[in-house]
Design a protein around this motif. Structure first.
Motif, PDB file in Angstrom:
ATOM      1  N   ASP A  26       0.855  -1.072  -0.134  1.00  0.00           N
ATOM      2  CA  ASP A  26       0.040  -0.130  -0.093  1.00  0.00           C
ATOM      3  C   ASP A  26       0.876   1.187   0.081  1.00  0.00           C
ATOM      4  N   GLY A  27       2.070   0.988  -0.173  1.00  0.00           N
ATOM      5  CA  GLY A  27       2.972   2.297  -0.044  1.00  0.00           C
ATOM      6  C   GLY A  27       3.649   2.874   1.304  1.00  0.00           C
ATOM      7  N   ALA A  28       3.687   1.668   2.225  1.00  0.00           N
ATOM      8  CA  ALA A  28       4.430   2.124   3.334  1.00  0.00           C
ATOM      9  C   ALA A  28       5.817   2.197   3.119  1.00  0.00           C
ATOM     10  N   VAL A  29       6.452   3.030   3.963  1.00  0.00           N
ATOM     11  CA  VAL A  29       8.156   2.921   4.054  1.00  0.00           C
ATOM     12  C   VAL A  29       8.591   2.583   5.549  1.00  0.00           C
ATOM     13  N   MET A  30       9.443   1.547   5.535  1.00  0.00           N
ATOM     14  CA  MET A  30       9.873   1.137   6.743  1.00  0.00           C
ATOM     15  C   MET A  30      11.459   1.380   7.053  1.00  0.00           C
ATOM     16  N   LEU A  31      11.740   1.251   8.318  1.00  0.00           N
ATOM     17  CA  LEU A  31      13.034   1.152   8.732  1.00  0.00           C
ATOM     18  C   LEU A  31      13.273  -0.228   9.285  1.00  0.00           C
ATOM     19  N   TYR A  32      14.367  -0.996   8.874  1.00  0.00           N
ATOM     20  CA  TYR A  32      14.429  -2.421   9.171  1.00  0.00           C
ATOM     21  C   TYR A  32      15.855  -2.827   9.018  1.00  0.00           C
ATOM     22  N   PRO A  33      16.044  -3.821   9.883  1.00  0.00           N
ATOM     23  CA  PRO A  33      17.320  -4.399   9.949  1.00  0.00           C
ATOM     24  C   PRO A  33      17.666  -5.265   8.511  1.00  0.00           C
ATOM     25  N   THR A  34      19.050  -5.173   8.400  1.00  0.00           N
ATOM     26  CA  THR A  34      19.639  -6.299   7.289  1.00  0.00           C
ATOM     27  C   THR A  34      20.623  -6.903   7.895  1.00  0.00           C
ATOM     28  N   ASP A  35      21.402  -7.598   6.934  1.00  0.00           N
ATOM     29  CA  ASP A  35      22.541  -8.448   7.410  1.00  0.00           C
ATOM     30  C   ASP A  35      23.709  -7.439   7.596  1.00  0.00           C
ATOM     31  N   THR A  36      23.729  -6.208   7.132  1.00  0.00           N
ATOM     32  CA  THR A  36      24.635  -5.305   7.314  1.00  0.00           C
ATOM     33  C   THR A  36      24.248  -4.053   8.373  1.00  0.00           C
ATOM     34  N   VAL A  37      23.545  -3.162   7.937  1.00  0.00           N
ATOM     35  CA  VAL A  37      22.924  -2.060   8.755  1.00  0.00           C
ATOM     36  C   VAL A  37      21.724  -1.888   8.661  1.00  0.00           C
ATOM     37  N   TYR A  38      20.995  -1.135   9.508  1.00  0.00           N
ATOM     38  CA  TYR A  38      19.631  -0.736   9.320  1.00  0.00           C
ATOM     39  C   TYR A  38      19.411   0.207   8.118  1.00  0.00           C
ATOM     40  N   ALA A  39      18.252  -0.194   7.614  1.00  0.00           N
ATOM     41  CA  ALA A  39      18.123   0.394   6.129  1.00  0.00           C
ATOM     42  C   ALA A  39      16.544   1.234   6.103  1.00  0.00           C
ATOM     43  N   ILE A  40      16.606   2.019   5.032  1.00  0.00           N
ATOM     44  CA  ILE A  40      15.187   2.659   4.900  1.00  0.00           C
ATOM     45  C   ILE A  40      14.566   1.640   3.426  1.00  0.00           C
ATOM     46  N   GLY A  41      13.238   1.250   3.520  1.00  0.00           N
ATOM     47  CA  GLY A  41      12.945   0.520   2.284  1.00  0.00           C
ATOM     48  C   GLY A  41      11.597   0.543   2.210  1.00  0.00           C
ATOM     49  N   CYS A  42      10.989   0.261   0.884  1.00  0.00           N
ATOM     50  CA  CYS A  42       9.883   0.078   0.568  1.00  0.00           C
ATOM     51  C   CYS A  42       9.735  -1.056  -0.703  1.00  0.00           C
ATOM     52  N   ASP A  43       8.495  -1.058  -1.143  1.00  0.00           N
ATOM     53  CA  ASP A  43       8.282  -2.088  -2.324  1.00  0.00           C
ATOM     54  C   ASP A  43       8.751  -1.234  -3.546  1.00  0.00           C
ATOM     55  N   VAL A  44       9.775  -1.893  -4.250  1.00  0.00           N
ATOM     56  CA  VAL A  44      10.301  -1.127  -5.357  1.00  0.00           C
ATOM     57  C   VAL A  44       9.700  -0.872  -6.444  1.00  0.00           C
ATOM     58  N   THR A  45       8.445  -1.423  -6.651  1.00  0.00           N
ATOM     59  CA  THR A  45       7.547  -1.211  -7.801  1.00  0.00           C
ATOM     60  C   THR A  45       6.644   0.117  -7.094  1.00  0.00           C
ATOM     61  N   HIS A  46       6.507   0.458  -5.987  1.00  0.00           N
ATOM     62  CA  HIS A  46       5.503   1.354  -5.630  1.00  0.00           C
ATOM     63  C   HIS A  46       6.371   2.648  -5.896  1.00  0.00           C
ATOM     64  N   LYS A  47       6.060   3.605  -6.799  1.00  0.00           N
ATOM     65  CA  LYS A  47       6.391   4.759  -7.311  1.00  0.00           C
ATOM     66  C   LYS A  47       6.493   5.777  -6.190  1.00  0.00           C
ATOM     67  N   GLN A  48       5.283   6.021  -5.588  1.00  0.00           N
ATOM     68  CA  GLN A  48       5.240   6.924  -4.428  1.00  0.00           C
ATOM     69  C   GLN A  48       6.200   6.726  -3.508  1.00  0.00           C
ATOM     70  N   ALA A  49       6.119   5.582  -2.944  1.00  0.00           N
ATOM     71  CA  ALA A  49       6.825   5.163  -1.852  1.00  0.00           C
ATOM     72  C   ALA A  49       8.362   5.183  -1.974  1.00  0.00           C
ATOM     73  N   VAL A  50       8.962   4.864  -3.138  1.00  0.00           N
ATOM     74  CA  VAL A  50      10.336   5.178  -3.605  1.00  0.00           C
ATOM     75  C   VAL A  50      10.663   6.523  -3.587  1.00  0.00           C
TER      76      VAL A  50
END
Length: 231
Positions: A26-50
């Motif tokens: 639905d276009g949410a943006v998240m703050l999330y852990p990866t195997d390196t650092v914390y990242a800001i992310g979203c669905d790559v196909t959601h233009k408004q979220a990007v």
């Protein structure tokens, strides 16, 4: 106000993963852990979220964004992969490596490098990231949780430098996170210790692989040709 999710680092709760991915669709943006650092992310196909991620990171449209894929076979959908590149990536993934590759038409223009027509892709060694990717079915934008700083090969370097005191890093991370939490919709917490090391970036767009940033996993590729090497 961001919605918080506490996730088990190895066995993330299925219901929470479903709720998170529904929000991402639905276009949410998240703050999330990866195997390196914390990242800001979203669905790559959601233009408004990007576009929101770009505004949060204060990135112009000529700065590409890295995204996560679940496997090497999925990378082939979004990038042109030569046989030598395939063999190298097969040896290294999943893991803390970002690969710069020629983008296919499936990569949104808001994500790729507009001049080089390249993209940065990672296959993370993270149960949380893999669960999100599997449930969502689309790649996930992964740009470090850092609002300003140096850039390497048009990819941002996350907070944390060699030589800084650990408590200084922790303090800086806490301030950054508090600021970012006010700008995202979801915050994912794996309750793991603070991580400051970024991924190693390998440029696979030329005849020979080039390491353009040294990070986690660099000891595995130290024999490769190196250009503009930074930490």
């Amino acid at each position: 106000m961001a919605e918080y999710f506490k996730l088990h680092p190895q066995y993330p709760q299925a219901r929470s993963i479903q709720q998170i991915t529904a929000a991402l669709r639905d276009g949410a943006v998240m703050l999330y852990p990866t195997d390196t650092v914390y990242a800001i992310g979203c669905d790559v196909t959601h233009k408004q979220a990007v576009e929101r991620v770009r505004r949060i990171k204060q990135l112009s449209n000529d700065k590409p964004l890295t995204f996560l894929c679940p496997s090497l076979s999925r990378i082939a959908h979004y990038a042109q992969v030569t046989d030598p590149a395939y063999r190298l990536m097969r040896r290294l993934i999943p893991g803390p490596f970002t690969f710069l590759l020629p983008a296919t038409k499936l990569v949104p223009k808001l994500v790729m490098d507009p001049k080089r027509k390249t993209t940065g892709i990672r296959v993370p060694d993270s149960s949380i990231c893999q669960a999100l990717l599997g449930e969502l079915g689309n790649p996930i934008v992964s740009t470090s949780a850092k609002l300003s700083g140096d850039t390497v090969g048009s990819l941002d370097v996350s907070f944390g430098r060699e030589g800084q005191a650990e408590d200084g890093l922790e303090s800086l991370a806490a301030e950054e996170m508090k600021h970012l939490e006010k700008q995202v919709d979801l915050v994912l917490d794996d309750e793991a210790p603070y991580r400051a090391k970024v991924s190693t970036v390998i440029d696979l767009t030329g005849p020979e692989p080039l390491v353009v940033r040294a990070g986690l996993g660099y000891d595995q590729v130290a024999d490769l040709q190196v250009t503009e090497l930074r930490v």
